[in-house]
Every structure is written in structure tokens, then in C-alpha cells.
Design a protein around this motif. Structure first.
Motif, PDB file in Angstrom:
ATOM      1  N   SER A  63       4.665  21.752   6.612  1.00 32.90           N
ATOM      2  CA  SER A  63       5.631  20.656   6.773  1.00 32.90           C
ATOM      3  C   SER A  63       6.109  20.108   5.444  1.00 32.90           C
ATOM      4  O   SER A  63       7.145  19.443   5.380  1.00 32.90           O
TER       5      SER A  63
ATOM      6  N   SER B 221       0.086  20.344   6.341  1.00 32.67           N
ATOM      7  CA  SER B 221       0.836  19.706   5.262  1.00 32.67           C
ATOM      8  C   SER B 221       1.603  20.730   4.453  1.00 32.67           C
ATOM      9  O   SER B 221       2.734  20.490   4.018  1.00 32.67           O
TER      10      SER B 221
ATOM     11  N   ALA C  53      -5.206  19.604   0.647  1.00 34.51           N
ATOM     12  CA  ALA C  53      -4.301  19.304   1.762  1.00 34.51           C
ATOM     13  C   ALA C  53      -4.571  20.248   2.925  1.00 34.51           C
ATOM     14  O   ALA C  53      -5.188  21.304   2.761  1.00 34.51           O
TER      15      ALA C  53
ATOM     16  N   HIS D  60       4.684  17.722   3.789  1.00 32.00           N
ATOM     17  CA  HIS D  60       4.479  16.279   3.793  1.00 32.00           C
ATOM     18  C   HIS D  60       3.039  15.978   3.358  1.00 32.00           C
ATOM     19  O   HIS D  60       2.086  16.259   4.083  1.00 32.00           O
ATOM     20  N   TYR D  61       2.920  15.422   2.162  1.00 33.91           N
ATOM     21  CA  TYR D  61       1.604  15.127   1.590  1.00 33.91           C
ATOM     22  C   TYR D  61       1.378  13.620   1.427  1.00 33.91           C
ATOM     23  O   TYR D  61       0.415  13.199   0.807  1.00 33.91           O
TER      24      TYR D  61
END
Length: 344
Positions: free
Chosen positions: A219, A216, A212, A221-222
Motif C-alpha cells: 500500500s 504497508s 514494516a 502507507h507507513y
């Protein structure tokens, strides 16, 4: 807001006497000390400990630098470190770097200026050894910066071994490792090495490795990475992730795509944060003893301070010591374990 002068007037002493008592610079009689303490309590006077540190060789604060306060793992690091710091009679100064070197350097300057008793580094920022110059003890969590700086880690390599052994034992044949920090020089990268080596020793192909971005990680968020992974490799039946957040989002994605966990895809996370038990189904994950790791980091700092104070007292009483300085352990590794729940 009450001032030092207000306290002195209330107690019937000079401002200098109050200041000396607060800084432990001279012996104050118990009668005078009680008068000052009673006045402080009545006036609700709170000493400015950071300001006091400027007149001392060190303050009553221990600094902690983390890359994120939102991440479940680092929120636990903050909580447990604060508990250990307070239990040892200190207070915590928290610094959140968001993976920004410039911000971290500013924090180092602030911690040094305020003469912190020690610094615990749990951030991901690279090349820190070029900037570290503290008189106070420094220790890292889950990373190794330099042979000269002690580190407190979990057995990341064995965590990867445990994940691979479990997925292979469940019959998985198409495996992938999802990493959150492969581009950074972190001890956590050993998780993939243990995972890969165990697969290869069992005669399996090396698992896929997907990394990632730093964005990511911050945040948390993946989703885009996970969607792309299963679009390119729809036959995956076993996934090991480098943290529980990634594993939870993976389970959520698979459910939305109509794939069953663990029947169709088995998932193992890492850290065993509170999130792991709250998922549906609850995450199978690798547990690392975060509380013990944080306590060990604080213990290192307090042991180093005590050793320095003892050596100083010995020199004052007997002159220069003939022996070497007190040696403290330079690195500590804690064991990990597999917590089996509902995803594998």
C-alpha cells in the motif's frame, strides 16, 4: 481485423507460405517476402507473436516479475528493463505478483507455456527455487534465490555503511533503521547489517530496528508505524530507511509535528528514485544504479541465449563438443553512493 488468409490473398501466395515466412521456417525469395510484407502493411496485419511461439522453441518475449507496479523503485525497474529488452530485439511480458505466491506460480506457468526467451525475477515471494523449472535462462534482481540462479544486486551492505557514517558524522546519537522487508529473505536486508556494524565499530549502541508489514509495502502507507516509533522514542535524531517512500512519509510526519528536518532529525532514504528530488526538503539518499542493474539482467539472458545458440551450431557442424559449456557470471554486484541533499 485482417487475418493470415487475407494477407495470403492480397500477396497472391498460400497461407502456408505466409506462415512459414513469419516463423522463419524456410527460405523465402526476396520478391515473395516483399509481396507479403507489403500486403501486411496495407492490411495493417499484426502477427500474434504469442501464438507463433507455440510453434517455435522460444518466443521473442522476456518475462519480468515484480511485486508492485506502484512502488517507485519497481516502476523504475519496469521502465529500464523494458528499454533494455527492446534494445536487444525482444519484447517485455510484465507480471505483477503483489507478493502472492499463488499468483506468481500462475505467471511462471504462463511464461513457460509461451516459451519466453528468459525470465527476470524482481519479486519478494519466498521459496521460489522449489517451483522454478525453466529451459530458458532465469536471473534475479536484488535477491539471491539459489547458487544455481544468477543474481544482479547493488552493494546493500556498503549502502548501510555509508548511511551510518554520514549520520554519525552529522553528530547523530540516537539512530533507527526503518525496514520494509526484514521478514523476507532479501539481499536488501544487508543494508541494516552495514548500518548496525558501522555504528558498533564507532562505539555507538546498536540502532533501533523497526520493520514494516507486507501490507504497508504494497500500500506504501507507513504513517502508523512512523507515528508509533516517535511516540515510543521521541529522542531519535537520525533515521535511515530502506526506501525513499518511507523516508518521504517520515519527513512529512515530522513537519506536521513541528520537528525540523534536518535540524532536529536527519533522514536518509534508499534507492534515489525520482521521488527523492521532489520532496521538501529533497531527500538525502543512497543511490543504486537501477538502470545498469536492469541492463545487466537483460544482458545475462541474451548472453546465455547466444551461448546456447553458438553451442548448438557448433554441435551441428562438428558433433559433440569436447570442452565444457560456456560459463557466464553467476552474480554481479554494483556499487552504491550517498547523494547528499537537504534531509541530512
Amino acid at each position: 481485423m485482417a487475418t493470415l488468409k487475407d494477407v495470403a490473398q492480397k500477396a497472391g501466395v498460400t497461407v502456408t507460405t505466409v506462415s512459414r515466412m513469419l516463423n522463419n521456417r524456410v527460405n523465402i525469395s526476396e520478391k515473395t517476402r516483399k509481396k507479403i510484407m507489403d500486403a501486411m502493411k496495407e492490411l495493417d496485419y499484426q502477427p500474434n507473436e504469442l501464438a507463433q511461439s507455440l510453434t517455435k522453441k522460444r518466443s521473442n518475449f522476456i518475462g519480468l516479475i515484480v511485486p508492485s507496479a506502484k512502488n517507485f523503485f519497481f516502476s523504475q525497474v519496469i521502465e529500464y528493463t523494458e528499454q533494455a529488452v527492446v534494445a536487444n530485439g525482444y519484447k517485455l511480458l510484465l507480471c505483477v505478483s503483489n507478493l502472492q505466491l499463488e499468483k506468481e506460480l500462475e505467471y511462471f506457468g504462463m511464461l513457460k507455456a509461451n516459451k519466453v526467451a528468459g525470465v527476470i525475477i524482481a519479486s519478494h515471494t519466498q521459496n521460489l527455487r522449489d517451483y522454478l523449472s525453466f529451459d530458458a535462462p532465469v536471473v534475479t534482481i536484488d535477491r539471491i534465490i539459489s547458487p544455481d540462479i544468477p543474481s544482479i544486486c547493488s552493494d546493500n551492505y556498503h549502502g548501510g555503511e555509508l548511511a551510518a557514517e554520514h549520520l554519525l558524522g552529522c553528530g547523530c546519537t540516537s539512530l533507527v533503521y526503518l525496514s520494509g522487508s526484514a521478514g523476507l529473505d532479501m539481499d536488501a536486508n544487508k543494508r541494516f547489517l552495514g548500518f548496525r556494524d558501522t555504528c558498533e565499530k564507532a562505539g555507538m549502541e546498536s540502532p533501533l530496528f523497526i520493520d514494516a508489514s507486507e501490507e504497508s509495502f504494497i500500500s506504501m502507507h507507513y504513517e502508523a508505524m512512523i507515528e508509533e516509533l516517535f511516540y515510543d522514542h521521541p529522542g531519535i535524531d537520525g533515521v535511515f530507511t530502506s526506501n525513499d517512500i518511507m523516508a518521504a512519509q517520515l519527513v512529512q510526519y515530522l513537519s506536521a509535528q513541528g520537528k525540523r528536518v534536518p535540524e532536529d532529525v536527519k533522514v536518509i532514504g534508499y534507492d534515489d528514485t525520482d521521488l527523492a528530488a521532489l520532496c521538501t526538503p529533497p531527500l538525502t539518499t543512497i543511490h543504486q544504479p537501477v538502470k545498469e542493474i536492469c541492463s545487466a539482467a537483460v544482458d545475462y539472458i541474451t548472453d546465455a541465449l547466444n551461448a546456447a545458440d553458438t553451442a548448438k551450431a557448433s554441435r551441428s557442424a562438428h558433433g559433440p563438443a569436447s570442452g565444457g559449456r560456456t560459463m557466464l557470471p553467476q552474480s554481479v554486484m554494483f556499487p552504491v553512493s550517498l547523494i547528499k541533499r537537504g534531509t541530512a
